[in-house]
Design an enzyme around this catalytic site. Structure first.
Site, short mmCIF file in Angstrom:
data_model
loop_
_atom_site.label_atom_id
_atom_site.label_comp_id
_atom_site.label_asym_id
_atom_site.label_seq_id
_atom_site.Cartn_x
_atom_site.Cartn_y
_atom_site.Cartn_z
N HIS A 1 -42.32 14.25 -18.09
CA HIS A 1 -43.73 14.01 -17.75
C HIS A 1 -44.56 15.01 -18.54
CE1 HIS A 1 -42.64 11.30 -14.39
NE2 HIS A 1 -41.59 12.11 -14.27
N LEU A 2 -45.24 14.50 -19.55
CA LEU A 2 -45.95 15.40 -20.46
C LEU A 2 -47.37 15.70 -19.99
CD1 LEU A 2 -44.78 14.04 -23.93
CD2 LEU A 2 -43.57 15.48 -22.30
N ASN B 1 -46.78 7.91 -16.25
CA ASN B 1 -47.70 8.21 -15.14
C ASN B 1 -48.75 9.26 -15.51
OD1 ASN B 1 -45.75 10.23 -15.20
ND2 ASN B 1 -45.85 10.61 -12.99
N HIS C 1 -32.64 9.41 -12.87
CA HIS C 1 -32.25 10.53 -12.00
C HIS C 1 -31.48 10.17 -10.72
CE1 HIS C 1 -35.99 9.26 -10.20
NE2 HIS C 1 -36.75 9.95 -11.00
N ASN D 1 -38.38 14.82 -6.32
CA ASN D 1 -38.01 13.48 -5.90
C ASN D 1 -37.23 12.81 -7.02
OD1 ASN D 1 -37.83 11.10 -4.54
ND2 ASN D 1 -39.96 10.50 -4.79
N ASP E 1 -36.38 15.04 -16.32
CA ASP E 1 -37.45 14.78 -15.35
C ASP E 1 -38.41 15.97 -15.31
OD1 ASP E 1 -39.07 13.53 -13.54
OD2 ASP E 1 -37.71 13.71 -11.84
N HIS F 1 -46.34 21.31 -12.80
CA HIS F 1 -47.46 21.33 -11.84
C HIS F 1 -48.04 22.74 -11.83
CE1 HIS F 1 -46.74 17.39 -10.16
NE2 HIS F 1 -45.45 17.67 -10.09
ZN LIG Z 1 -38.78 9.72 -10.94
#
Ligand SMILES: [Zn+2]
Lengths: 394, 501
Positions: free
Chosen positions: B78-79, B110, B247, B293, B320, B324
């Site tokens: 997630h970049l 996302n 995952h 998650n 993954d 944050h």
């Molecule tokens: Zn996921």
């Protein structure tokens, strides 16, 4: 116990049996203070206790507030409606602010488990868990232990002493004598007592703290509930689990009824409240299955007609009001323990308790705390403390 | 899609031709292991042989005792760009990727806006033009990732998008999932699913088990994942669609995967470094850095993942990577953001957990990574292991952190080629990046390479990572294996562990 000084009370596991015994012994001292015309001692004069309740609980908050004031501490109350808690300020910032204005202790309740533990990592001031999500409610467990230990001191269950005086006759007159038990003074204070905790265990912080505390004091704990209202795994607790209340009720010395937690999801599990009552409530027909000497407890507030039928809340065998009354002395004891001596009270030193008792009488509180600052932390074997004194050793 | 250009064209690219010599290492790729120096001219490998004499002006990168591998490929990162640049950017993420040995990362859709149209695919590629690794956008399966109707998958596929997922918001509607898989067959793309049944997850925050019960945190049962794994395998079987399971975290999921592969279902699966190394005992101090998650599972599940890796039923280790900012993690557990960063630590965690220690007497146990001792020699020699005495079974409890790396038992540990296959050439094939990434290190190959010092020990310092965020669960832990150099399309983006831009 690795650390003789208690700085925080986050879980009942922070106290060993001896820690619980120490709190009870201190509570005896403060129960006496509470009976005075002016129920106040200058024990925590100059200390500031902040109360941050992120979940409504007038009862617990008032109980802590009263305890702090009777110890002459100043209090700061941050309620859900209080200014700083609902303006999007993070708890971490709130805690920093409290620290900056000189608070010595933060009593915190939060709907999410673990918040007191997180807060304790962010601050050096003492943190008291006043209930965190489904996790723990250590002061309630102390209250419940204290309440039962007091009954034990009166001779229960060998002697039928339910209620104080007026009520004991009504039960005694029913002419059934409870089975005699051994109760050697060196034994754990609740040894031989079987306590059934009934209801929504899964969502209950009281059940978690009480299971641990009661077992520590030697009681046998049975959790009674339907599988969806039980935690997935009980591998951490020394408890027995039963689904059918009626199969075990005849063996119980204490029936501890939990509040059905509709707000925490417990309400979705049981189709109707009537069905809940059918399975787990204490009504008069079920009361008849309980041994005569058995006591009834509930952490409050009681849903009359749900967990327990209207008339039985006030029955002689009900300890509900005693539990409420014991809230203030227990919380005084906890605040005193954490705040009286710098770095907290030395749990395994009996000297601190006798000093406390002496100074409740003479009012030499400030001298006491200065004294203790210089006391060495090396201490001897823990020993009998107060009336609660049960045993030495871990 | 980047075409594989004929060799003579490379020379004509109007860029300064630089030459790099990787000297003294052991080349490990999908074809085997050999001692060789590697000469890179421009964007390509020009020679792979022993004892290459450094040409004039060449940049020599020392690789004594090191492994020279095709660059790593991450199927799942997630970049955060566009839209959440306070947490991470394509620049900072790819810098970590390069430092972690990656030359390609699949960017999860996302973002804000989500990658659910050709325009956003182009935007991400544009931002990533000067990145330190190739950014491979994955497209959303559904419009706005809302799980209601399909996104324009064909127009994204035309731009070379090969993987589609609603990761983070698992696609619940079974009819829509069936449709997506059917549609994907015509496009020749892969549908990737974050397997979680929202009803069964029921608002859970951590793995449902002994620790959730003790901590009083709502649990996510394993069956919430396994139900979805099972359903999607059935749908892949019915449709013939190519399914990638993101995952996986439970023993039951691995069982389902074994069965599906036996039946010939076109399914692949990844696991994360954190799920193979940490258990739910890490949650003892309620630190939301461990909130992720799927949740960290229990010891049995971790062992099943080790087994799945060692039996090759699992195809890839993917990070993954989910950055944050602190204000999203230093909050009550229920309010905290999900996820942890991993690009810079993935290889070291994988080596620490799964790398062969060559000490057959070391039994399946939690092993304190700080107990690794430096090996006496280079590649191929076993690092000595000492089992730390303060570890109790699989659930070690310490007052503040119960996080302990769970090292695989010796029978489950992997050789370097096996381990690198899970992080380079196998994921490269899943993402259709092979052989540009993950391809054999041979004359004419694109120079996407990393040089790994497999026994170097280092301690993770969250503040020293190149991320904008700090949410690594491995902070303060000692890991084994460090990336020394990374070359991305011939460009030495990392030299001696230092990012060059
Ligand atoms: Zn996921």
């Amino acid at each position: 116990m690795s650390d003789p000084f208690l700085h925080n009370l986050l879980s009942i596991e922070d106290l060993g049996e001896e820690g619980i015994a120490k709190v009870i012994a201190l509570a005896d001292v403060f129960a006496e203070v509470n009976k005075r015309a002016i129920p106040k001692v200058p024990a925590l004069r100059g200390k500031t206790v902040a109360l941050a309740f992120f979940e409504d609980s007038t009862r617990t908050r008032l109980s802590f507030e009263t305890a702090a004031r009777r110890l002459s501490a100043d209090t700061i109350t941050l309620g859900k409606t209080g200014s700083s808690l609902n303006k999007g300020e993070s708890i971490r910032d709130t805690v920093r602010t409290l620290e900056a204005i000189g608070a010595d202790c933060l009593v915190i309740r939060h709907p999410c488990a673990g918040v007191p533990e997180q807060v304790a990592r962010w601050t050096n001031i003492s943190v008291v868990n006043a209930g965190d999500g489904w996790h723990e409610h250590p002061t309630q467990a102390l209250i419940d232990c204290y309440t039962l230990v007091n009954m034990r001191r009166l001779g229960w269950p060998e002697e039928d002493v339910t209620g104080n005086s007026r009520t004991s006759e009504s039960l005694g007159s029913q002419g059934e004598s409870p089975s005699p038990r051994e109760h050697a003074p060196e034994e754990l204070p609740l040894r031989g007592i079987k306590i059934g905790i009934v209801g929504d265990i899964k969502h209950s912080r009281v059940a978690r703290s009480d299971s641990i505390a009661f077992s520590r004091l030697g009681a046998q704990v049975v959790l009674v509930s339907t599988p969806p209202l039980l935690p997935t795994s009980l591998s951490f607790w020394p408890v027995e689990v039963v689904h059918d209340l009626d199969s075990v009720i005849g063996d119980l010395d204490v029936l501890y009824l939990l509040r059905i937690q509709t707000e925490r999801g417990g309400g979705r599990v049981i189709p109707t409240l009537r069905e809940y009552s059918l399975l787990y409530a204490l009504n008069s027909s079920r009361r008849a299955l309980l041994p005569r000497h058995a006591l009834i407890m509930h952490p409050g507030p009681v849903n009359r007609g749900v967990e327990v039928s209207y008339d039985l809340v006030d029955a002689p065998s009900s300890l509900v009001l005693k539990q409420v009354a014991n809230g203030v002395p227990i919380r005084m004891a906890v605040l005193y323990m954490l705040l009286a001596a710098s770095g907290g009270l030395q749990l395994d030193s009996d000297a601190s308790l006798s000093t406390a008792m002496t100074h409740v009488e003479t009012g030499e509180w400030m001298a006491y705390s200065e004294d203790t600052e210089h006391r060495s932390s090396g201490s001897s074997t823990p020993s009998v403390s107060g009336q609660a004194g049960e045993r030495a050793g871990v | 899609m980047v075409l594989r250009l004929p060799l003579f064209l490379v020379r004509q690219v109007n860029e300064p031709v630089s030459e790099v010599l990787i000297r003294g290492g052991t080349v490990v790729d999908s074809t085997g292991t050999k001692r060789a120096d590697v000469l890179i001219s421009g964007r390509r490998v020009s020679a792979v042989e022993e004892g290459i004499l450094p040409p004039k002006g060449v940049l020599v990168l020392e690789a004594d005792g090191c492994i020279v591998s095709p660059g790593l490929v991450d199927l799942h990162a997630h970049l955060r760009e566009p839209g959440m640049e306070e947490a991470e950017s394509i620049e900072t993420a790819t810098r970590q990727a390069a430092l972690g040995g990656y030359t390609a990362v699949v960017a999860m859709p996302n973002t804000n806006p989500p990658i659910d149209s050709a325009a956003v695919v182009r935007e991400v590629r544009e931002i990533a033009k000067h990145a330190m690794a190739e950014v491979v956008p994955a497209g959303a399966i559904t419009h706005a990732r809302a799980g209601e109707r399909l996104a324009p998958m064909a127009e994204m596929a035309k731009l070379g998008v090969t993987m589609f997922t609603d990761d983070g918001d698992p696609l619940q509607d079974p009819q829509l999932m069936r449709l997506a898989l059917e549609y994907s067959v015509g496009l020749g793309v892969t549908i990737a699913q974050h397997c979680e049944d929202r009803f069964l997850a029921n608002g859970g925050l951590v793995h449902e088990g002994a620790w959730s019960s003790k901590l009083g945190l709502p649990g996510v049962p394993s069956v919430a994942e396994e139900t979805m794994v099972s359903r999607d395998i059935l749908l892949a079987k019915v449709t013939g669609g190519r399914l990638h399971l993101l995952h996986l975290s439970t023993a039951g999921s691995i069982d389902l995967l074994v069965k599906a592969k036996k039946e010939g279902v076109t399914v692949s699966a990844e696991v994360t470094p954190h799920h193979i190394s940490l258990t739910d005992a890490s949650l003892v101090g309620y630190d939301p850095v461990f909130k992720v998650n799927p949740p960290l599972r229990d010891r049995r599940d971790v062992v099943a993942l080790h087994q799945g890796l060692s039996s090759s039923v699992i195809d890839a280790i993917a990070t993954d990577h989910a950055p944050h900012p602190p204000e999203s993690k230093e909050v009550p557990f229920d309010q905290a953001a999900w996820g942890m960063i991993g690009l810079q630590t993935a290889l070291a965690v994988a080596l620490t957990v799964m790398g062969k220690k060559e000490l057959p007497h070391v039994k399946d146990a939690a092993i304190d990574p700080s107990s690794f001792r430096s090996p006496g020699s280079s590649t191929g020699a076993g690092g000595d292991l000492v089992i730390s005495s303060n570890v109790i079974g699989g659930q070690s409890v310490s007052p503040t952190r119960g996080a302990q790396i769970q090292v695989a038992s010796p029978e489950q540990q992997l050789s370097f080629p096996e381990l690198l296959s899970l992080m380079s050439w196998k994921p490269a094939r899943i993402a259709r990046l092979f052989p540009r990434h993950g391809g054999p290190v041979e004359r004419g190959a694109w120079a996407n390479l990393c040089v790994i010092d497999p026994y170097a020990k280092w301690t993770v310092e969250a503040n020293d990572l190149a991320s904008k965020s700090r949410n690594t669960p491995f902070n303060g832990m000692e890991l084994m294996g460090k990336v020394r150099h990374t070359l991305f399309m011939g460009d030495p983006v990392v030299i001696d562990g230092i990012a060059q831009r």
